[in-house]
Design a protein around this motif. Sequence first.
Motif, short mmCIF file in Angstrom:
data_model
loop_
_atom_site.label_atom_id
_atom_site.label_comp_id
_atom_site.label_asym_id
_atom_site.label_seq_id
_atom_site.Cartn_x
_atom_site.Cartn_y
_atom_site.Cartn_z
N ARG A 28 -3.06 -17.58 -2.01
CA ARG A 28 -2.29 -18.21 -2.78
C ARG A 28 -1.24 -17.35 -3.74
O ARG A 28 -1.88 -16.32 -3.97
N ASN A 30 -0.10 -15.14 -6.48
CA ASN A 30 -0.71 -14.74 -7.70
C ASN A 30 -2.39 -14.55 -7.71
O ASN A 30 -3.01 -14.31 -8.90
N GLY A 32 -3.92 -12.09 -6.30
CA GLY A 32 -4.33 -10.52 -6.59
C GLY A 32 -4.16 -10.07 -5.32
O GLY A 32 -4.81 -8.94 -5.19
N LYS A 33 -3.10 -10.45 -4.29
CA LYS A 33 -3.27 -9.46 -3.14
C LYS A 33 -2.60 -8.24 -3.30
O LYS A 33 -3.30 -7.27 -2.66
N SER A 35 -2.53 -6.32 -6.22
CA SER A 35 -3.34 -5.52 -6.75
C SER A 35 -4.67 -5.20 -5.83
O SER A 35 -4.98 -3.95 -6.07
N SER A 51 2.82 -10.69 -12.92
CA SER A 51 2.09 -11.94 -13.33
C SER A 51 2.86 -13.08 -13.12
O SER A 51 2.48 -13.97 -13.37
N PRO A 53 4.01 -15.62 -10.41
CA PRO A 53 3.80 -15.77 -9.04
C PRO A 53 5.07 -15.90 -8.17
O PRO A 53 6.18 -16.11 -8.60
N LYS A 55 5.97 -13.09 -6.31
CA LYS A 55 6.52 -11.57 -6.07
C LYS A 55 6.78 -11.11 -4.69
O LYS A 55 7.75 -10.58 -4.69
N THR A 56 5.61 -11.41 -4.05
CA THR A 56 5.77 -10.59 -2.48
C THR A 56 6.52 -11.74 -1.81
O THR A 56 6.00 -12.85 -1.49
N GLY A 89 2.71 -14.92 -0.57
CA GLY A 89 1.45 -15.96 -0.92
C GLY A 89 2.02 -17.24 -0.55
O GLY A 89 3.09 -17.86 -0.47
N LYS A 154 -10.75 -11.06 -8.73
CA LYS A 154 -10.83 -11.35 -10.18
C LYS A 154 -12.30 -11.43 -10.54
O LYS A 154 -12.42 -12.35 -11.44
N ASP A 156 -13.87 -9.72 -12.27
CA ASP A 156 -14.14 -9.38 -13.61
C ASP A 156 -13.89 -10.47 -14.81
O ASP A 156 -14.30 -10.25 -15.69
N LYS A 157 -13.37 -11.16 -14.25
CA LYS A 157 -12.90 -12.32 -15.30
C LYS A 157 -14.13 -13.43 -15.58
O LYS A 157 -14.10 -14.31 -16.40
N SER A 188 -12.90 -7.02 -7.48
CA SER A 188 -12.20 -7.03 -8.93
C SER A 188 -11.35 -5.82 -8.81
O SER A 188 -11.68 -4.74 -8.54
N ALA A 189 -9.77 -6.03 -8.65
CA ALA A 189 -8.99 -4.95 -8.62
C ALA A 189 -9.12 -4.04 -9.75
O ALA A 189 -8.92 -2.85 -9.85
N LYS A 190 -9.39 -4.90 -11.28
CA LYS A 190 -9.45 -4.24 -12.16
C LYS A 190 -10.53 -3.22 -12.31
O LYS A 190 -10.49 -1.99 -12.90
P1 GTP Z 1 2.22 -12.60 -5.25
O1 GTP Z 1 2.90 -11.60 -4.47
O2 GTP Z 1 3.02 -13.42 -6.40
O3 GTP Z 1 2.06 -13.57 -4.25
O4 GTP Z 1 0.97 -12.41 -6.07
P2 GTP Z 1 -0.16 -11.36 -5.58
O5 GTP Z 1 -1.12 -12.43 -4.99
O6 GTP Z 1 0.23 -10.17 -4.77
O7 GTP Z 1 -0.80 -11.17 -7.11
P3 GTP Z 1 -0.58 -9.62 -7.85
O8 GTP Z 1 -1.59 -8.69 -7.39
O9 GTP Z 1 0.68 -9.57 -8.09
O10 GTP Z 1 -1.52 -10.10 -9.13
C1 GTP Z 1 -1.20 -11.55 -9.88
C2 GTP Z 1 -1.60 -11.12 -11.35
O11 GTP Z 1 -3.18 -11.09 -11.49
C3 GTP Z 1 -1.27 -9.97 -12.25
O12 GTP Z 1 -0.91 -10.03 -13.46
C4 GTP Z 1 -2.57 -9.10 -11.85
O13 GTP Z 1 -2.57 -7.88 -12.93
C5 GTP Z 1 -3.79 -10.06 -12.12
N1 GTP Z 1 -4.90 -9.43 -11.20
C6 GTP Z 1 -5.08 -9.29 -10.01
N2 GTP Z 1 -6.14 -8.90 -9.50
C7 GTP Z 1 -6.93 -8.98 -10.83
C8 GTP Z 1 -8.47 -8.58 -10.92
O14 GTP Z 1 -9.12 -8.20 -10.13
N3 GTP Z 1 -8.65 -8.74 -12.23
C9 GTP Z 1 -7.81 -9.27 -13.33
N4 GTP Z 1 -8.42 -9.22 -14.44
N5 GTP Z 1 -6.67 -9.39 -12.89
C10 GTP Z 1 -5.97 -9.27 -11.67
#
Ligand code: GTP
Length: 215
Positions: A28, A30, A32-33, A35, A51, A53, A55-56, A89, A154, A156-157, A188-190
């Motif tokens: 979906r 946002n 975190g793909k 990241s 942040s 949704p 973006k990609t 997403g 995510k 870490d959350k 966790s990408a973080k």
């Molecule tokens: P789209 O390209 O819009 O579909 O989103 P995406 O799935 O590529 O998500 P993206 O990696 O852009 O991350 C979305 C938000 O989640 C950003 O604000 C990131 O910083 C946050 N985020 C992603 N992974 C993590 C994680 O592992 N931990 C935390 N705390 N935040 C994360």
Amino acid sequence: MDVRFVKSSNDYKKCPQTHLPEFAFIGRSNVGKSSLINMLVGVKNVAQTSSTPGKTRLINHYEVFFNDKIKGVLTKQDQYRWYLVDLPGYGYAKTSKHERQHFEELIAGYILTRINLLNLFVLVDVRLEPQASDIAFINYLGQHKVPFALVFTKADKLSSAQVNRNIEIFKNEMLKTWEELPEIFITSAKKALGRVELLNYIISIIDNYWKNKNM
Ligand code: GTP
Ligand code: MG
């Protein structure tokens, strides 16, 4: 490890021609793909994150090249080259119907025709209860026999107890229709959690691919 951006495609038919093993990341908007991709390859901004949704919006191809040993990663060969794909997403409510249809066609076209796609990673936000769009997408993969693994993001959350509880809930939801569960990763990408596990998984699939090809 080297990574280079290859191409963004707005049509699955325009994806780069290659015989290299390919791994794609989906989930979906946002979740975190992008990241996770940055964390895996160890480069901060190779895939653009946001942040907001949605973006990609294109199929983004990257070429990854392992040219040295990575701590904890079990490379039997010294050299691995593979394609990594960041997909748009699904299930983003705020896009127009027309746009959503375009994304669905883009994603389905890619998934169902890409012959070098060895495995899809389906990303799921570990904080949420099972989402209808995730379950529907996973069942779609099952119908079309597309190999995939589940990647919870995510982590870490939440506390590890909450993480485990939510994963159990997700598994139970899947077991309503699936006999067997896929491979599951907690990431966790973080915190770079799950990186070595994912890379080892990718490498084991690449090893098998070449082994079968050479038989
Ligand atoms: P789209 O390209 O819009 O579909 O989103 P995406 O799935 O590529 O998500 P993206 O990696 O852009 O991350 C979305 C938000 O989640 C950003 O604000 C990131 O910083 C946050 N985020 C992603 N992974 C993590 C994680 O592992 N931990 C935390 N705390 N935040 C994360
Ligand atoms: Mg993205």
